[in-house]
Scaffold this motif. Sequence first.
Motif, short mmCIF file in Angstrom:
data_model
loop_
_atom_site.label_atom_id
_atom_site.label_comp_id
_atom_site.label_asym_id
_atom_site.label_seq_id
_atom_site.Cartn_x
_atom_site.Cartn_y
_atom_site.Cartn_z
N THR A 73 0.81 -1.22 0.00
CA THR A 73 0.00 0.00 0.00
C THR A 73 0.84 1.27 0.00
O THR A 73 0.33 2.35 -0.29
CB THR A 73 -0.95 0.02 1.21
OG1 THR A 73 -0.19 -0.06 2.42
CG2 THR A 73 -1.94 -1.13 1.14
N LEU A 76 0.60 3.00 -3.28
CA LEU A 76 -0.69 3.54 -3.72
C LEU A 76 -0.73 5.06 -3.56
O LEU A 76 -0.31 5.60 -2.53
CB LEU A 76 -1.83 2.93 -2.91
CG LEU A 76 -2.04 1.42 -3.00
CD1 LEU A 76 -3.13 1.00 -2.02
CD2 LEU A 76 -2.39 1.00 -4.42
N SER A 77 -1.25 5.74 -4.57
CA SER A 77 -1.51 7.17 -4.43
C SER A 77 -2.76 7.35 -3.57
O SER A 77 -3.49 6.39 -3.30
CB SER A 77 -1.74 7.80 -5.80
OG SER A 77 -2.93 7.30 -6.38
N ARG A 79 -5.47 8.75 -4.42
CA ARG A 79 -6.63 8.43 -5.25
C ARG A 79 -6.83 6.92 -5.36
O ARG A 79 -7.96 6.42 -5.29
CB ARG A 79 -6.48 9.05 -6.63
CG ARG A 79 -7.60 8.68 -7.59
CD ARG A 79 -7.49 9.41 -8.90
NE ARG A 79 -7.79 10.83 -8.75
CZ ARG A 79 -7.89 11.68 -9.77
NH1 ARG A 79 -7.68 11.26 -11.01
NH2 ARG A 79 -8.18 12.94 -9.56
N GLN A 80 -5.75 6.18 -5.55
CA GLN A 80 -5.84 4.72 -5.65
C GLN A 80 -6.33 4.11 -4.34
O GLN A 80 -7.17 3.21 -4.34
CB GLN A 80 -4.49 4.13 -6.04
CG GLN A 80 -4.06 4.43 -7.47
CD GLN A 80 -2.62 4.01 -7.74
OE1 GLN A 80 -1.75 4.17 -6.88
NE2 GLN A 80 -2.37 3.51 -8.94
N ARG A 83 -10.00 4.72 -4.01
CA ARG A 83 -10.78 3.87 -4.92
C ARG A 83 -10.96 2.48 -4.30
O ARG A 83 -12.05 1.91 -4.32
CB ARG A 83 -10.10 3.78 -6.27
CG ARG A 83 -10.92 3.03 -7.33
CD ARG A 83 -10.22 3.00 -8.66
NE ARG A 83 -9.96 4.33 -9.17
CZ ARG A 83 -8.73 4.81 -9.41
NH1 ARG A 83 -7.66 4.08 -9.19
NH2 ARG A 83 -8.59 6.04 -9.88
N ILE A 84 -9.88 1.91 -3.76
CA ILE A 84 -9.97 0.61 -3.11
C ILE A 84 -10.89 0.69 -1.89
O ILE A 84 -11.74 -0.19 -1.67
CB ILE A 84 -8.57 0.11 -2.69
CG1 ILE A 84 -7.72 -0.18 -3.93
CG2 ILE A 84 -8.67 -1.13 -1.80
CD1 ILE A 84 -6.28 -0.50 -3.61
#
Length: 232
Positions: A73, A76-77, A79-80, A83-84
């Motif tokens: 993780t 992850l940005s 935003r990503q 989203r998750i």
Amino acid sequence: MTELLRLSDVTRTVHLPDESDLHILTGVNLSIASGDHIGIIGRSGSGKSTLLNLLGLLDKPTTGTIEWDGRDTRDLSSRQAARIRGRDVGFVFQQFNLLPGRTALDNVAAPLMYAPGRAFWNRREIAAEMLRRVGLAARVDSMPESLSGGEQQRVAIARALVRGPKVVLADEPTGALDVETGAEVMQMLDAVTYESGAALITITHDIAIAQMARQRFRLEGGKLLSVAEATP
């Protein structure tokens, strides 16, 4: 079972205004697979909320790694991660946080307003089915203020599950309920999440609620211990 989350030597440290460091979590290790029901108990200030934020991708560890479906993780940005979180994580809180002036059906359908394709267009039918699964088929048109505490929490659970999350995080989910109603709600939550293949992580200070989980841990001194390792 498929592993969904893996925490390896996770720490969380906060730098205080007086230049000192507050070590909240110190070396947490945990593996979470589909169908698991994990109960985590701890006193106030033990780091339960911090751990919840890490599991829900609301925060990142100071050191150590958290893997989601095998992906670190840290890569992850924002935003990503969002989203998750929106797609694969369901949250159930002590306070029901239902939308006032909206029916039970409207409350459960709300997360599907941002869903793609069929889930958006069929959101009311999907929400009605979810309410049926939590035992509220006859209450779809009821307003929150006309529902009992247990019914409101069932609506909140249906809302958390309506998008089919892989992980459900329940933060003191029975804290606003009496003992009998809380036990009934937890049994229902356990059954519905297990049926859907989701992992359920219950974070609580209530020993009786934690004991309903199939795996039990205690937060002590920033460490996550199995019940067998934890001090009485």
